[in-house]
Design an enzyme around this catalytic site. Structure first.
Site, PDB file in Angstrom:
ATOM      1  N   CYS A  55      -9.141   2.341   6.424  1.00  0.00           N
ATOM      2  CA  CYS A  55      -9.489   1.478   7.556  1.00  0.00           C
ATOM      3  C   CYS A  55     -10.832   1.840   8.159  1.00  0.00           C
ATOM      4  O   CYS A  55     -11.346   2.936   7.963  1.00  0.00           O
ATOM      5  CB  CYS A  55      -8.438   1.593   8.666  1.00  0.00           C
ATOM      6  SG  CYS A  55      -6.747   1.219   8.203  1.00  0.00           S
ATOM      7  N   CYS A  59     -10.179  -0.258  13.664  1.00  0.00           N
ATOM      8  CA  CYS A  59      -8.996  -1.023  13.247  1.00  0.00           C
ATOM      9  C   CYS A  59      -8.017  -1.153  14.425  1.00  0.00           C
ATOM     10  O   CYS A  59      -7.708  -0.164  15.103  1.00  0.00           O
ATOM     11  CB  CYS A  59      -8.304  -0.329  12.080  1.00  0.00           C
ATOM     12  SG  CYS A  59      -6.868  -1.255  11.447  1.00  0.00           S
ATOM     13  N   ARG A  84      -6.153   1.537  -0.727  1.00  0.00           N
ATOM     14  CA  ARG A  84      -6.383   0.091  -0.725  1.00  0.00           C
ATOM     15  C   ARG A  84      -6.971  -0.310   0.621  1.00  0.00           C
ATOM     16  O   ARG A  84      -6.650   0.287   1.647  1.00  0.00           O
ATOM     17  CB  ARG A  84      -5.075  -0.672  -0.946  1.00  0.00           C
ATOM     18  CG  ARG A  84      -4.324  -0.268  -2.188  1.00  0.00           C
ATOM     19  CD  ARG A  84      -3.043  -1.096  -2.340  1.00  0.00           C
ATOM     20  NE  ARG A  84      -2.183  -1.008  -1.167  1.00  0.00           N
ATOM     21  CZ  ARG A  84      -1.333  -0.018  -0.931  1.00  0.00           C
ATOM     22  NH1 ARG A  84      -1.245   0.989  -1.776  1.00  0.00           N
ATOM     23  NH2 ARG A  84      -0.570  -0.027   0.159  1.00  0.00           N
ATOM     24  N   CYS A  86      -7.429  -2.021   4.139  1.00  0.00           N
ATOM     25  CA  CYS A  86      -6.513  -2.526   5.163  1.00  0.00           C
ATOM     26  C   CYS A  86      -6.708  -4.035   5.327  1.00  0.00           C
ATOM     27  O   CYS A  86      -7.837  -4.529   5.389  1.00  0.00           O
ATOM     28  CB  CYS A  86      -6.791  -1.807   6.478  1.00  0.00           C
ATOM     29  SG  CYS A  86      -5.904  -2.484   7.907  1.00  0.00           S
ATOM     30  N   CYS A  89      -8.160  -4.730   9.409  1.00  0.00           N
ATOM     31  CA  CYS A  89      -9.557  -4.501   9.793  1.00  0.00           C
ATOM     32  C   CYS A  89     -10.543  -4.861   8.686  1.00  0.00           C
ATOM     33  O   CYS A  89     -11.752  -4.895   8.935  1.00  0.00           O
ATOM     34  CB  CYS A  89      -9.766  -3.057  10.233  1.00  0.00           C
ATOM     35  SG  CYS A  89      -9.546  -1.827   8.929  1.00  0.00           S
TER      36      CYS A  89
END
Length: 378
Positions: A55, A59, A84, A86, A89
């Site tokens: 993030c 976020c 991965r 987010c 955000c």
């Protein structure tokens, strides 16, 4: 809870003007995260080990516990560590805003996740291949085609980690056949699929950690190799193990893998400072002496090569000690990350200096806990 066996590809991190070591300490970064400090926008990102996502500092999602946070100074390092983006955000948004071609191709990838993308597809969409490659390399440290292959393989590995068959994994990953999926996995390992045994003496499996996926090789009694998936020496090390096992190296999981995964989980959770997994050394007697000395260094302490040489009674063998340290193929459990320069600077580490710094930060917590416990004793 045991670590999963999800894996990722070997993806180079982006080289940014601001290196990880220019970032503040973890406490300062965590305070900035809690404050949603916008000054870190584009300079730092947080990976959350409990969710597997990374993030922005701004976020709006609920903030994670500090022990679940990993800090990165570029997008490539986040992806390399297996996180991965987010969905709230959207940490990739800055890149897509800066380069519209990135947004358009990522949207196309999301719409056709099972498609086997090639350069002809990019050209057919009206894009210049060189422009696309430079844009993705600039922001992610990988090409668009590498990103597409990463997503396909990740889905396949998730199926395998959940007990699925190679056929199921290959189909989920969008490969035309199990043999195509095996071939791609073999390419990642630097070995032809035909050299992998169906009745292995040494079994290869994946163990995911908060610092990224690791390859573990073990027999039914001992661990022979534990390396981060992106270590450049990994293909060479696997080939040597295969030769030593007379070709009987293949996929599989043993009780040693399970024990290794469990102890790594406890280590990253702050519950285990020493490991009990039985290890198999592949090196000379001198190398074994050095590796034993590494294992004897308490968590939270470090040594220089010269100090380590003196501790084993070979004060003039500093260079040889450094070579033995570099030849270690059982990461974390044989803690070669605890060796630093004589001036206190971090030295080379096959798993990447950002991982070395994070491991030392984790182990500093063990040292603080041991000191506090000692102070309480009469």
């Amino acid at each position: 809870m045991p670590l999963s066996r999800r894996t990722s590809l070997d993806i180079p991190a982006i080289v940014s003007p601001m290196t990880l070591f220019d970032l503040p300490d973890a406490d300062t970064l965590y305070a900035a995260l809690l404050a949603r400090d916008p000054s870190y926008e584009g300079r730092a990102w947080v990976g959350v080990s409990s969710t597997g996502v990374f993030c922005r500092f701004t976020c709006p999602a609920r903030k994670p516990k500090q022990e679940n946070c990993l800090w990165f100074d570029n997008l490539g390092a986040c992806l390399e560590a297996g996180f991965r983006p987010c969905k709230r955000c959207q940490p990739l948004k800055a890149a897509t805003d800066a380069e519209p071609v990135i947004e358009e191709l990522l949207a196309a990838l999301n719409e056709r996740p099972d498609h086997r993308w090639c350069e002809a597809d990019v050209t057919a969409m009206g894009y210049d291949r060189g422009t696309v490659r430079r844009a993705f390399k600039r922001h992610f440290g990988m090409s668009f085609l590498e990103l597409a292959r990463l997503e396909r393989l990740r889905r396949g590995f998730e199926v395998l980690s959940e007990g699925g068959t190679v056929l199921e994994a290959g189909l989920e990953a969008g490969f035309s056949s199990p043999s195509a999926f095996r071939a791609r996995v073999g390419a990642l390992l630097g070995m032809a699929p035909s050299t992998l045994s169906l009745d292995p003496l040494l079994s290869i499996d994946w163990i995911d950690t908060p610092l990224g996926p690791m390859i573990a090789v073990a027999d039914t009694h001992r661990l022979h190799l534990l390396e981060f998936m992106d270590r450049k020496a990994l293909p060479t090390e696997l080939k040597k193990l295969a030769a030593g096992a007379k070709g009987r190296l293949g996929f599989g999981r043993t009780q040693v893998h399970d024990q290794t995964a469990q102890e790594l989980t406890e280590y990253f959770d702050g519950k285990r400072a020493r490991f009990t997994v039985p290890l198999a050394y592949h090196g000379s007697g001198f190398y074994g002496q050095v590796w034993d000395a590494l294992c004897a260094i308490p968590a939270g302490e470090t040594r220089s090569y010269g100090t380590l040489a003196r501790e084993i009674g070979r004060p003039s063998a500093t260079r040889a000690v450094a070579q033995a340290n570099g030849a270690n193929q059982i990461g974390i459990l044989i803690p070669c990350h605890r060796v630093i320069g004589a001036d206190g600077a971090l030295t080379g580490y096959g798993g990447g200096l950002w991982r070395k710094q994070r491991l030392l930060e984790i182990e500093a917590g063990y040292a603080r806990a041991a000191k506090a416990e000692s102070a309480l004793q009469p």
